[in-house]
Design a protein around this motif. Structure first.
Motif, PDB file in Angstrom:
ATOM      1  N   LEU A  76      23.328  -7.347   5.930  1.00  0.00           N
ATOM      2  CA  LEU A  76      22.098  -7.789   5.281  1.00  0.00           C
ATOM      3  C   LEU A  76      20.897  -7.213   6.014  1.00  0.00           C
ATOM      4  N   ILE A  77      19.900  -6.851   5.233  1.00  0.00           N
ATOM      5  CA  ILE A  77      18.665  -6.341   5.799  1.00  0.00           C
ATOM      6  C   ILE A  77      17.496  -7.053   5.137  1.00  0.00           C
ATOM      7  N   HIS A  78      16.397  -7.130   5.835  1.00  0.00           N
ATOM      8  CA  HIS A  78      15.193  -7.739   5.272  1.00  0.00           C
ATOM      9  C   HIS A  78      14.604  -6.771   4.268  1.00  0.00           C
ATOM     10  N   SER A  79      14.230  -7.289   3.085  1.00  0.00           N
ATOM     11  CA  SER A  79      13.738  -6.383   2.051  1.00  0.00           C
ATOM     12  C   SER A  79      12.475  -6.884   1.379  1.00  0.00           C
ATOM     13  N   GLY A  80      11.786  -7.804   1.993  1.00  0.00           N
ATOM     14  CA  GLY A  80      10.611  -8.385   1.363  1.00  0.00           C
ATOM     15  C   GLY A  80       9.453  -7.419   1.251  1.00  0.00           C
ATOM     16  N   SER A  81       8.560  -7.783   0.363  1.00  0.00           N
ATOM     17  CA  SER A  81       7.339  -6.998   0.196  1.00  0.00           C
ATOM     18  C   SER A  81       6.203  -7.764   0.859  1.00  0.00           C
ATOM     19  N   GLY A  82       5.065  -7.795   0.268  1.00  0.00           N
ATOM     20  CA  GLY A  82       3.935  -8.507   0.842  1.00  0.00           C
ATOM     21  C   GLY A  82       4.182  -9.999   0.909  1.00  0.00           C
ATOM     22  N   MET A  83       3.609 -10.632   1.909  1.00  0.00           N
ATOM     23  CA  MET A  83       3.830 -12.044   2.109  1.00  0.00           C
ATOM     24  C   MET A  83       2.824 -12.867   1.320  1.00  0.00           C
ATOM     25  N   ALA A  84       3.304 -13.928   0.672  1.00  0.00           N
ATOM     26  CA  ALA A  84       2.452 -14.867  -0.046  1.00  0.00           C
ATOM     27  C   ALA A  84       1.835 -15.837   0.967  1.00  0.00           C
ATOM     28  N   PRO A  85       0.830 -16.576   0.565  1.00  0.00           N
ATOM     29  CA  PRO A  85       0.207 -17.530   1.492  1.00  0.00           C
ATOM     30  C   PRO A  85       1.179 -18.567   2.066  1.00  0.00           C
ATOM     31  N   ASN A  86       2.251 -18.886   1.348  1.00  0.00           N
ATOM     32  CA  ASN A  86       3.209 -19.873   1.858  1.00  0.00           C
ATOM     33  C   ASN A  86       4.289 -19.246   2.737  1.00  0.00           C
ATOM     34  N   GLY A  87       4.181 -17.955   3.041  1.00  0.00           N
ATOM     35  CA  GLY A  87       5.144 -17.279   3.908  1.00  0.00           C
ATOM     36  C   GLY A  87       6.330 -16.682   3.179  1.00  0.00           C
ATOM     37  N   ASN A  88       6.411 -16.843   1.886  1.00  0.00           N
ATOM     38  CA  ASN A  88       7.505 -16.300   1.087  1.00  0.00           C
ATOM     39  C   ASN A  88       7.180 -14.844   0.750  1.00  0.00           C
ATOM     40  N   ASP A  89       8.175 -13.957   0.857  1.00  0.00           N
ATOM     41  CA  ASP A  89       7.910 -12.549   0.556  1.00  0.00           C
ATOM     42  C   ASP A  89       8.799 -12.002  -0.565  1.00  0.00           C
ATOM     43  N   VAL A  90       9.272 -12.873  -1.462  1.00  0.00           N
ATOM     44  CA  VAL A  90      10.102 -12.449  -2.585  1.00  0.00           C
ATOM     45  C   VAL A  90       9.214 -11.960  -3.721  1.00  0.00           C
ATOM     46  N   SER A  91       9.455 -10.738  -4.171  1.00  0.00           N
ATOM     47  CA  SER A  91       8.773 -10.187  -5.331  1.00  0.00           C
ATOM     48  C   SER A  91       9.776 -10.182  -6.484  1.00  0.00           C
ATOM     49  N   LEU A  92       9.519 -10.978  -7.503  1.00  0.00           N
ATOM     50  CA  LEU A  92      10.456 -11.054  -8.627  1.00  0.00           C
ATOM     51  C   LEU A  92      10.615  -9.711  -9.333  1.00  0.00           C
ATOM     52  N   ASP A  93       9.549  -8.938  -9.408  1.00  0.00           N
ATOM     53  CA  ASP A  93       9.644  -7.612 -10.026  1.00  0.00           C
ATOM     54  C   ASP A  93      10.626  -6.726  -9.265  1.00  0.00           C
ATOM     55  N   MET A  94      10.512  -6.719  -7.944  1.00  0.00           N
ATOM     56  CA  MET A  94      11.416  -5.899  -7.121  1.00  0.00           C
ATOM     57  C   MET A  94      12.854  -6.398  -7.238  1.00  0.00           C
ATOM     58  N   GLN A  95      13.037  -7.707  -7.280  1.00  0.00           N
ATOM     59  CA  GLN A  95      14.382  -8.255  -7.381  1.00  0.00           C
ATOM     60  C   GLN A  95      15.026  -7.885  -8.713  1.00  0.00           C
TER      61      GLN A  95
END
Length: 128
Positions: A76-95
């Protein structure tokens, strides 16, 4: 019989890799609103396929497999994009784009496997 053919072993490994990747993507999407959640992905197929083992088993929790020393985060590798204000970095478009790539890989693996089994059937004198 089929497991001895390199092409079918590679197709089986690609299908397993795509399935694993879809599972990780689904977890990312499910946690899209979870504060602090970091998006993950699996390493690309070329870096995990060595040709000797048709995609090694991975424990998803302690005690899942008989060998309890395996780590669920292997590959597993980290794959997040920009971070949201709540610390979540999941981009639904990328997913969603990653899910389409994984689906295409899985379909390609199944097509190779079907084609190979068809060729073997024909070579043995069996139709369809």
């Amino acid at each position: 019989m089929f497991e001895k053919l390199d092409l079918t072993r590679m197709a089986q490994s690609l299908a397993a890799h795509a399935g694993t990747r879809l599972g990780v993507i689904a977890r990312n999407v499910a946690n899209a609103d979870t504060p602090g959640f970091k998006a993950m992905d699996v390493k690309d197929f070329a870096s995990v396929f060595d040709g000797s083992d048709p995609f090694p088993l991975q424990a998803t929790r302690p005690g899942h497999l008989t060998d309890s020393t395996k780590d669920a985060s292997v590959g597993l590798i980290h794959s997040g994009s920009g971070m949201a204000p709540n610390g979540n970095d999941v981009s639904l478009d990328m997913q969603m784009m990653k899910a389409v790539e994984a689906r295409q890989s899985h379909e390609m693996a199944l097509a190779v496997y079907r084609s190979t089994s068809g060729i073997i059937r024909v070579s043995l004198g069996r139709n369809g």
